[in-house]
Each structure stands twice: as structure tokens, then as C-alpha cells.
Design a protein around this motif. Structure first.
Motif, PDB file in Angstrom:
ATOM      1  N   ARG A   4     -50.817 -16.090-102.693  1.00 45.60           N
ATOM      2  CA  ARG A   4     -50.929 -15.032-101.684  1.00 45.60           C
ATOM      3  C   ARG A   4     -50.579 -13.678-102.299  1.00 45.60           C
ATOM      4  O   ARG A   4     -51.240 -12.681-102.040  1.00 45.60           O
ATOM      5  CB  ARG A   4     -50.017 -15.314-100.498  1.00 45.60           C
ATOM      6  CG  ARG A   4     -50.206 -14.315 -99.382  1.00 45.60           C
ATOM      7  CD  ARG A   4     -49.261 -14.467 -98.226  1.00 45.60           C
ATOM      8  NE  ARG A   4     -48.849 -15.822 -97.953  1.00 45.60           N
ATOM      9  CZ  ARG A   4     -47.878 -16.143 -97.141  1.00 45.60           C
ATOM     10  NH1 ARG A   4     -47.213 -15.222 -96.503  1.00 45.60           N
ATOM     11  NH2 ARG A   4     -47.546 -17.404 -96.953  1.00 45.60           N
ATOM     12  N   GLY A   5     -49.553 -13.644-103.129  1.00 47.31           N
ATOM     13  CA  GLY A   5     -49.169 -12.393-103.791  1.00 47.31           C
ATOM     14  C   GLY A   5     -50.247 -11.879-104.730  1.00 47.31           C
ATOM     15  O   GLY A   5     -50.493 -10.673-104.800  1.00 47.31           O
ATOM     16  N   ILE A  35     -53.015 -10.476-102.509  1.00 47.43           N
ATOM     17  CA  ILE A  35     -52.590  -9.199-101.916  1.00 47.43           C
ATOM     18  C   ILE A  35     -52.594  -8.094-102.961  1.00 47.43           C
ATOM     19  O   ILE A  35     -53.092  -6.986-102.709  1.00 47.43           O
ATOM     20  CB  ILE A  35     -51.198  -9.343-101.256  1.00 47.43           C
ATOM     21  CG1 ILE A  35     -51.298 -10.226-100.016  1.00 47.43           C
ATOM     22  CG2 ILE A  35     -50.610  -7.980-100.912  1.00 47.43           C
ATOM     23  CD1 ILE A  35     -49.968 -10.620 -99.426  1.00 47.43           C
ATOM     24  N   ASN A  41     -46.595  -4.130 -99.899  1.00 51.63           N
ATOM     25  CA  ASN A  41     -46.165  -5.533-100.005  1.00 51.63           C
ATOM     26  C   ASN A  41     -45.062  -5.855 -98.995  1.00 51.63           C
ATOM     27  O   ASN A  41     -45.043  -6.945 -98.433  1.00 51.63           O
ATOM     28  CB  ASN A  41     -45.700  -5.860-101.414  1.00 51.63           C
ATOM     29  CG  ASN A  41     -46.847  -6.236-102.325  1.00 51.63           C
ATOM     30  OD1 ASN A  41     -47.774  -6.921-101.924  1.00 51.63           O
ATOM     31  ND2 ASN A  41     -46.790  -5.774-103.562  1.00 51.63           N
ATOM     32  N   ALA A  42     -44.159  -4.911 -98.768  1.00 50.01           N
ATOM     33  CA  ALA A  42     -43.090  -5.138 -97.797  1.00 50.01           C
ATOM     34  C   ALA A  42     -43.668  -5.249 -96.385  1.00 50.01           C
ATOM     35  O   ALA A  42     -43.270  -6.133 -95.605  1.00 50.01           O
ATOM     36  CB  ALA A  42     -42.068  -4.016 -97.855  1.00 50.01           C
ATOM     37  N   SER A  66     -45.738  -8.552 -96.217  1.00 49.28           N
ATOM     38  CA  SER A  66     -44.830  -9.707 -96.210  1.00 49.28           C
ATOM     39  C   SER A  66     -44.138  -9.851 -94.857  1.00 49.28           C
ATOM     40  O   SER A  66     -43.892 -10.961 -94.399  1.00 49.28           O
ATOM     41  CB  SER A  66     -43.786  -9.576 -97.304  1.00 49.28           C
ATOM     42  OG  SER A  66     -44.392  -9.601 -98.561  1.00 49.28           O
ATOM     43  N   VAL A 102     -44.569 -13.672 -92.311  1.00 50.39           N
ATOM     44  CA  VAL A 102     -43.358 -14.448 -92.526  1.00 50.39           C
ATOM     45  C   VAL A 102     -43.642 -15.896 -92.140  1.00 50.39           C
ATOM     46  O   VAL A 102     -44.158 -16.181 -91.067  1.00 50.39           O
ATOM     47  CB  VAL A 102     -42.185 -13.877 -91.704  1.00 50.39           C
ATOM     48  CG1 VAL A 102     -40.955 -14.748 -91.858  1.00 50.39           C
ATOM     49  CG2 VAL A 102     -41.890 -12.459 -92.107  1.00 50.39           C
ATOM     50  N   ASP A 103     -43.314 -16.797 -93.047  1.00 52.73           N
ATOM     51  CA  ASP A 103     -43.565 -18.227 -92.795  1.00 52.73           C
ATOM     52  C   ASP A 103     -42.539 -18.809 -91.861  1.00 52.73           C
ATOM     53  O   ASP A 103     -41.412 -18.590 -91.866  1.00 52.73           O
ATOM     54  CB  ASP A 103     -43.575 -19.021 -94.110  1.00 52.73           C
ATOM     55  CG  ASP A 103     -44.773 -18.638 -94.965  1.00 52.73           C
ATOM     56  OD1 ASP A 103     -45.790 -18.203 -94.380  1.00 52.73           O
ATOM     57  OD2 ASP A 103     -44.687 -18.766 -96.199  1.00 52.73           O
TER      58      ASP A 103
END
Length: 115
Positions: free
Chosen positions: A3-4, A7, A106-107, A110, A114-115
Motif C-alpha cells: 500500500r505504501g 501511495i 502520507n499522514a 494513512s 486505518v486498519d
């Protein structure tokens, strides 16, 4: 991790489009953006912990703000590893600006996922 990478790839493409007229930041194609994201992920796993440990005293003195400088250094290392003709920053200041923008994005992203 995947995912990162996705992104960061999308952020590289968007930021290239935003800064295309300024010449601060350049990515030649989507494939290069994907390659740069993979290289950045590998560098973040292998090199970043060492740099973070070496810069811990200054990071403590600056209350964590030196982490932005480390992010810019990681982007410069990524540029050197990928190729300066296909993925580059015009200066360290440009990589610092991109590092700040990528950190903010990214913040936010993210926080949304959130999972």
C-alpha cells in the motif's frame, strides 16, 4: 508495504504534475515512479534505521524535526539509485519540499485507511 509503494507512486506522479512547470521535481514515467517507490521502500528498510540512529542526538535536540531532513536525504538517495535523468530533484531544497508534502499526504492518507 505494498500500500505504501502504491501511495508513494501515485504521490510521485501527482507531485511531478504539480511541479512540472517549475523544474523542481521530475519523473519521466509512471514506471519510473513505481521503480522509485520500490527503491525508496528498500532504502527505508535498509538505510533509514542506520541514519536515524546516527542522527538521534540531533533529532532529540530538534524535537523530531530533523526527521524531515532524513526524509529528504532518503529521496536524494532514491534519485541517485534510480537515475538522475529519469527521477531527479533540482536541489536539496526541492527534495526537502517534496519530502514535506509527501509526509503530509502520507499522514492524511494513512489516517483515512486505518486498519
Amino acid at each position: 508495504m505494498i500500500r505504501g509503494i502504491v501511495i508513494n507512486t501515485i504521490l510521485f506522479v501527482i507531485l511531478t504534475y504539480i511541479f512540472s512547470s517549475t523544474g523542481l521535481f521530475y519523473v519521466s514515467s509512471f514506471g519510473v515512479a513505481l521503480l522509485a517507490s520500490i527503491v525508496l521502500a528498500i532504502l527505508n528498510v535498509l538505510v533509514r534505521p542506520v541514519l536515524w540512529l546516527l542522527s538521534l542526538p540531533i533529532n532529540i535536540l530538534t524535537l523530531g524535526l530533523f526527521s524531515i531532513i532524513l526524509n529528504a536525504v532518503m529521496l536524494q538517495l532514491t534519485s541517485a539509485a534510480v537515475s538522475n535523468q529519469r527521477f531527479y530533484f533540482s536541489s536539496f531544497g526541492a527534495s526537502l519540499l517534496i519530502a514535506i508534502l509527501m509526509s503530509i499526504c502520507n499522514a492524511v492518507i494513512s489516517g483515512l485507511f486505518v486498519d
